[in-house]
Design an enzyme around this catalytic site. Structure first.
Site, mmCIF file in Angstrom:
data_model
loop_
_atom_site.group_PDB
_atom_site.id
_atom_site.type_symbol
_atom_site.label_atom_id
_atom_site.label_comp_id
_atom_site.label_asym_id
_atom_site.label_seq_id
_atom_site.Cartn_x
_atom_site.Cartn_y
_atom_site.Cartn_z
ATOM 1 C CG HIS A 93 -0.205 0.204 2.579
ATOM 2 N ND1 HIS A 93 -0.237 -0.844 3.315
ATOM 3 C CD2 HIS A 93 0.277 1.347 3.325
ATOM 4 C CE1 HIS A 93 0.215 -0.462 4.379
ATOM 5 N NE2 HIS A 93 0.732 0.740 4.413
ATOM 6 N NE ARG A 125 1.363 11.926 8.493
ATOM 7 C CZ ARG A 125 2.633 11.561 8.042
ATOM 8 N NH1 ARG A 125 2.890 11.826 6.885
ATOM 9 N NH2 ARG A 125 3.574 10.916 8.677
ATOM 10 C CD GLU A 142 -1.940 2.945 6.383
ATOM 11 O OE1 GLU A 142 -2.017 3.349 7.556
ATOM 12 O OE2 GLU A 142 -0.804 2.493 5.703
ATOM 13 C CG ASN A 193 -2.815 12.218 12.455
ATOM 14 O OD1 ASN A 193 -2.583 11.083 13.149
ATOM 15 N ND2 ASN A 193 -2.194 12.568 11.305
ATOM 16 N NE ARG A 223 4.917 12.496 -1.923
ATOM 17 C CZ ARG A 223 6.018 13.538 -1.259
ATOM 18 N NH1 ARG A 223 7.097 13.167 -1.432
ATOM 19 N NH2 ARG A 223 5.492 14.403 -0.671
ATOM 20 C CG HIS A 248 2.280 3.880 -11.314
ATOM 21 N ND1 HIS A 248 1.712 3.996 -12.412
ATOM 22 C CD2 HIS A 248 2.655 5.465 -10.761
ATOM 23 C CE1 HIS A 248 1.896 5.300 -12.880
ATOM 24 N NE2 HIS A 248 2.406 6.044 -11.981
ATOM 25 C CD GLU A 268 5.881 7.091 -12.767
ATOM 26 O OE1 GLU A 268 6.325 8.065 -13.685
ATOM 27 O OE2 GLU A 268 4.680 7.093 -12.404
ATOM 28 C CG HIS A 310 4.429 4.504 5.253
ATOM 29 N ND1 HIS A 310 3.675 4.808 6.269
ATOM 30 C CD2 HIS A 310 3.592 3.306 4.689
ATOM 31 C CE1 HIS A 310 2.525 4.238 6.502
ATOM 32 N NE2 HIS A 310 2.541 3.027 5.556
ATOM 33 C CD GLU A 338 3.623 0.033 7.834
ATOM 34 O OE1 GLU A 338 2.977 -0.090 9.085
ATOM 35 O OE2 GLU A 338 2.583 0.696 6.996
#
Length: 313
Positions: free
Chosen positions: A12, A16, A72, A76, A96, A164, A225, A254, A300
């Protein structure tokens, strides 16, 4: 007995989010489904795991750790009502995106436009008429590309893939070495763009029948990628590196790899001399580890519960 990297999965990508209700609704519009939720009231955050889960999906019904192509969402507590809280979407520089591949590119984009989804780039804009970029409620970019075999019928979200995750890297050589030699991935496709001064490298855990440097990667899930802009690794360059998403302001968190045996895998990573963010023995959470890649991005590592039971997640 040793860990077997051929059984690893790029499980995954963690993002956030400010408002989980609004964000989950958006990803459900894309055709994804919440396949697991892990509340953590003791630490004031919840995790939502979304995936394409219909009968035509890649791994419908499997345990969430035994899949690829999951998003994911980390919420918070209190951010949804905090007017000052903002998300770093990773593209202001840019850094990203995540990408989905769809059965009918035009129809899929039309459907999102009709639902008033914001776009960074529509199909009709710019030079690249084969990709679009939608924006989720937090400003994250969602690249939209076509599956290899496009249909002429109306788009069907049950056929989509979470194809990806893209991260920009300072040194292609160092990052490729890390993801291939340390993480056990295979370089499946390279796209060199000399005129535009950047290269794209698509890596994943090779499946049966796949070959290195394949031209077709849009039909599967679980790819990474790497985008390398020429000159960023030049010793004389002033470029200092990319924001990792975990320093302030936060956003992308992550990527995650699920492994066949968490203890053995972490022992192997130790032998490889990785830069740990968190070992299994650190902190209160003894079922997750975090490695830092050459750019400082967090990777992770969790147990694939479809292979071996560990946490009961």
């Amino acid at each position: 007995m040793a860990t077997d990297t051929s059984k690893y999965k790029l499980n995954h990508t963690m993002l956030r989010v400010k408002d989980p209700v609004e964000t989950v609704k958006f990803y459900e519009l894309l055709g994804m489904k919440v396949i697991n939720k892990i509340p953590n009231p003791q630490w004031n955050f919840d995790l939502y795991f979304l995936a394409f889960d219909g009968p035509q999906a890649e791994s419908p019904g499997k345990h969430w750790t035994d899949r690829e192509g999951i998003v994911e969402l980390t919420h918070n507590y209190g951010t949804e009502s905090n007017a000052e809280y903002t998300i770093c979407n990773g593209n202001d520089e840019p850094h990203r995106d995540i990408a989905i591949s769809v059965d009918n590119l035009q129809s899929a984009c039309d459907r999102l436009e009709q639902a008033n989804v914001a776009f960074k780039k529509k199909l009709s804009e710019g030079r690249m008429r084969h990709i679009a970029f939608a924006k989720d409620p937090n400003g994250y970019w969602i690249e939209i590309i076509g599956l290899k075999d496009q249909v002429t019928t109306e788009t069907n979200t049950s056929t989509y893939r979470m194809n990806h995750s893209m991260i920009r890297v300072k040194s292609a050589k160092e990052s490729l070495k890390f993801y291939q030699e340390t993480m056990g991935m295979t370089l499946l496709r390279t796209s060199e763009n000399e005129a535009a001064k950047f290269n794209l490298y698509f890596l994943g855990y090779k499946r049966e029948g796949e070959t290195e440097n394949s031209s077709a990667t849009s039909d599967r899930e679980g790819l990474l990628e790497l985008t390398y802009n020429y000159g960023t690794d030049d010793p004389d360059s002033d470029f200092k590196g990319y924001h990792d998403g975990n320093a302030e302001p936060q956003g992308f968190g992550h990527i995650c790899v699920s492994v066949d045996d968490l203890d053995l895998a972490c022992a192997r990573f130790e032998e490889c001399g990785v830069n740990w963010k968190k070992r299994l023995t650190d902190g209160k959470m003894k079922d997750v580890a975090f490695i830092k890649d050459p750019d400082g991005y967090w990777v992770e590592v969790v147990q694939n519960e479809g292979i071996k039971k560990r946490t009961g997640w």
